[in-house]
Design a protein around this motif. Sequence first.
Motif, PDB file in Angstrom:
ATOM      1  N   UNK A  58       0.837  -1.198   0.000  1.00  0.00           N
ATOM      2  CA  UNK A  58       0.000   0.000   0.000  1.00  0.00           C
ATOM      3  C   UNK A  58       0.875   1.252   0.000  1.00  0.00           C
ATOM      4  N   UNK A  59       0.526   2.196  -0.862  1.00  0.00           N
ATOM      5  CA  UNK A  59       1.083   3.538  -0.733  1.00  0.00           C
ATOM      6  C   UNK A  59       0.258   4.226   0.342  1.00  0.00           C
ATOM      7  N   UNK A  60       0.930   4.620   1.414  1.00  0.00           N
ATOM      8  CA  UNK A  60       0.221   5.125   2.590  1.00  0.00           C
ATOM      9  C   UNK A  60       0.726   6.507   2.980  1.00  0.00           C
ATOM     10  N   UNK A  61      -0.112   7.223   3.701  1.00  0.00           N
ATOM     11  CA  UNK A  61       0.244   8.525   4.259  1.00  0.00           C
ATOM     12  C   UNK A  61       0.009   8.443   5.764  1.00  0.00           C
ATOM     13  N   UNK A  62       1.037   8.753   6.559  1.00  0.00           N
ATOM     14  CA  UNK A  62       0.894   8.612   8.002  1.00  0.00           C
ATOM     15  C   UNK A  62       0.320   9.878   8.633  1.00  0.00           C
ATOM     16  N   UNK A  63       0.215   9.883   9.951  1.00  0.00           N
ATOM     17  CA  UNK A  63      -0.403  11.006  10.663  1.00  0.00           C
ATOM     18  C   UNK A  63       0.388  12.289  10.499  1.00  0.00           C
ATOM     19  N   UNK A  64       1.688  12.193  10.185  1.00  0.00           N
ATOM     20  CA  UNK A  64       2.525  13.370   9.962  1.00  0.00           C
ATOM     21  C   UNK A  64       2.514  13.829   8.505  1.00  0.00           C
ATOM     22  N   UNK A  65       1.721  13.127   7.674  1.00  0.00           N
ATOM     23  CA  UNK A  65       1.627  13.492   6.266  1.00  0.00           C
ATOM     24  C   UNK A  65       2.715  12.908   5.400  1.00  0.00           C
ATOM     25  N   UNK A  66       3.571  12.040   5.940  1.00  0.00           N
ATOM     26  CA  UNK A  66       4.660  11.434   5.183  1.00  0.00           C
ATOM     27  C   UNK A  66       4.141  10.247   4.380  1.00  0.00           C
ATOM     28  N   UNK A  67       4.562  10.134   3.128  1.00  0.00           N
ATOM     29  CA  UNK A  67       4.092   9.069   2.250  1.00  0.00           C
ATOM     30  C   UNK A  67       5.182   8.027   2.039  1.00  0.00           C
ATOM     31  N   UNK A  68       4.774   6.789   1.835  1.00  0.00           N
ATOM     32  CA  UNK A  68       5.702   5.701   1.555  1.00  0.00           C
ATOM     33  C   UNK A  68       4.922   4.414   1.379  1.00  0.00           C
ATOM     34  N   UNK A  69       5.622   3.377   0.955  1.00  0.00           N
ATOM     35  CA  UNK A  69       4.991   2.076   0.709  1.00  0.00           C
ATOM     36  C   UNK A  69       5.190   1.163   1.909  1.00  0.00           C
ATOM     37  N   UNK A  70       4.123   0.479   2.303  1.00  0.00           N
ATOM     38  CA  UNK A  70       4.235  -0.498   3.377  1.00  0.00           C
ATOM     39  C   UNK A  70       3.563  -1.795   2.976  1.00  0.00           C
ATOM     40  N   UNK A  71       4.037  -2.877   3.555  1.00  0.00           N
ATOM     41  CA  UNK A  71       3.534  -4.206   3.238  1.00  0.00           C
ATOM     42  C   UNK A  71       2.078  -4.329   3.655  1.00  0.00           C
ATOM     43  N   UNK A  72       1.215  -4.731   2.713  1.00  0.00           N
ATOM     44  CA  UNK A  72      -0.229  -4.723   2.965  1.00  0.00           C
ATOM     45  C   UNK A  72      -0.624  -5.603   4.140  1.00  0.00           C
ATOM     46  N   UNK A  73       0.066  -6.719   4.307  1.00  0.00           N
ATOM     47  CA  UNK A  73      -0.330  -7.623   5.390  1.00  0.00           C
ATOM     48  C   UNK A  73      -0.009  -7.054   6.775  1.00  0.00           C
ATOM     49  N   UNK A  74       0.722  -5.948   6.804  1.00  0.00           N
ATOM     50  CA  UNK A  74       1.050  -5.298   8.075  1.00  0.00           C
ATOM     51  C   UNK A  74       0.010  -4.253   8.471  1.00  0.00           C
ATOM     52  N   UNK A  75      -1.063  -4.142   7.689  1.00  0.00           N
ATOM     53  CA  UNK A  75      -2.096  -3.135   7.958  1.00  0.00           C
ATOM     54  C   UNK A  75      -3.465  -3.801   8.013  1.00  0.00           C
ATOM     55  N   UNK A  76      -4.225  -3.472   9.025  1.00  0.00           N
ATOM     56  CA  UNK A  76      -5.627  -3.890   9.106  1.00  0.00           C
ATOM     57  C   UNK A  76      -6.503  -2.714   8.709  1.00  0.00           C
ATOM     58  N   UNK A  77      -7.353  -2.921   7.694  1.00  0.00           N
ATOM     59  CA  UNK A  77      -8.251  -1.852   7.277  1.00  0.00           C
ATOM     60  C   UNK A  77      -9.293  -1.597   8.364  1.00  0.00           C
ATOM     61  N   UNK A  78      -9.602  -0.321   8.577  1.00  0.00           N
ATOM     62  CA  UNK A  78     -10.585   0.066   9.591  1.00  0.00           C
ATOM     63  C   UNK A  78     -11.997   0.008   9.012  1.00  0.00           C
ATOM     64  N   UNK A  79     -12.373  -1.160   8.538  1.00  0.00           N
ATOM     65  CA  UNK A  79     -13.698  -1.328   7.939  1.00  0.00           C
ATOM     66  C   UNK A  79     -14.761  -1.193   9.032  1.00  0.00           C
ATOM     67  N   UNK A  80     -15.774  -0.341   8.840  1.00  0.00           N
ATOM     68  CA  UNK A  80     -16.832  -0.203   9.844  1.00  0.00           C
ATOM     69  C   UNK A  80     -17.454  -1.553  10.197  1.00  0.00           C
ATOM     70  N   UNK A  81     -17.636  -1.788  11.472  1.00  0.00           N
ATOM     71  CA  UNK A  81     -18.137  -3.084  11.927  1.00  0.00           C
ATOM     72  C   UNK A  81     -19.494  -3.434  11.331  1.00  0.00           C
TER      73      UNK A  81
END
Length: 325
Positions: free
Chosen positions: A165-188
């Motif tokens: 995933x190309x991601x943007x963190x809370x500080x606004x910095x962009x970079x690529x991270x491994x998708x399996x390291x992120x859980x999507x915040x899908x509404x319950x």
Amino acid sequence: MILLTLAFLPACGRGKGRLEVMYVSAPQAFLRDRVAAVYNKTATVKNGDRVDVLDREKRFLKVRTASGAEGWIEQRYVISQQVFDHFQNLTKDHQNDPVQATGTTRNDTNLHIEPGRDTDHLYLLPAASKVALLARGTAERTGVVTPANPAKKDQSAMPVLEDWWLARDAQGRAGWLLARMVDLDVPLEIAQYAEGQRFTAFFVLNEVQDADKKVPQYLVLLTEPKDGQPFDYDKVHVFTWNVKRHRYETAYRERNLNGVLPVTVTDEDFGKEGNLPVFILRVKDDSGNVVDRKYKLNTPIVRRVLAPGEAPSKPAASAKKKKRQ
């Protein structure tokens, strides 16, 4: 006197060449006073710190920190100015990209300059960091292949692909991270309708009033739970809220799409119908060309909005409403 002054000026500038600048990519590292098995720690540096390079010796660099502390550090703990500038440009280029989903990191995770475990990285995101997800990519997992199938003569060993995933963190910095390291915040309230599929993206289309509360209505994109797919998503669902039964229902679904991110969600004035939520999918056609497909939601009906001169196409799947208990 003038000649002496002119002769003195060049001498003053000797040895003051511009130092090479590097940045610390490790979460934390120590500077040592010597390159040896036994050494003293002279300072501590952390992720993102700038250092000036004073000397080099095999695997080590002698550096000076912004505070003036000096010491030796392993080269693998720093990145070049060029890589740092690349990260800065990546952030600048994607600072206004539309968010496709939000997520939370499972563990401490590096932001990479491009997809791939062996690519340069700079920033380390702690576990439970919130990130905005902007685009999907894939990369080969180094040293891992799918074994050849003896039953199929034309099938040889294949590299294993991983999603990033190309991601943007809370500080606004962009970079690529491994998708399996992120859980999507899908509404319950809609996560339960995955039906074994993987959520790729989700969007709030609008809200409807139900008694004293407002309830969001969602567009979600899904795919098979498998990395390395040639598309970003192949299924689209729209969940609307039934104010009489007080529950979500599937107002629209479409399958067999060769979908490409990003998706655009907006609203548009449709005259007598009023101002309606609109979403625009980007889909590859049979020739591999990416075309826009616009849809509008007039709760609970979702319809295609054809461009001037565009002929209606046969839907890939039925769009019948399917009620959810």
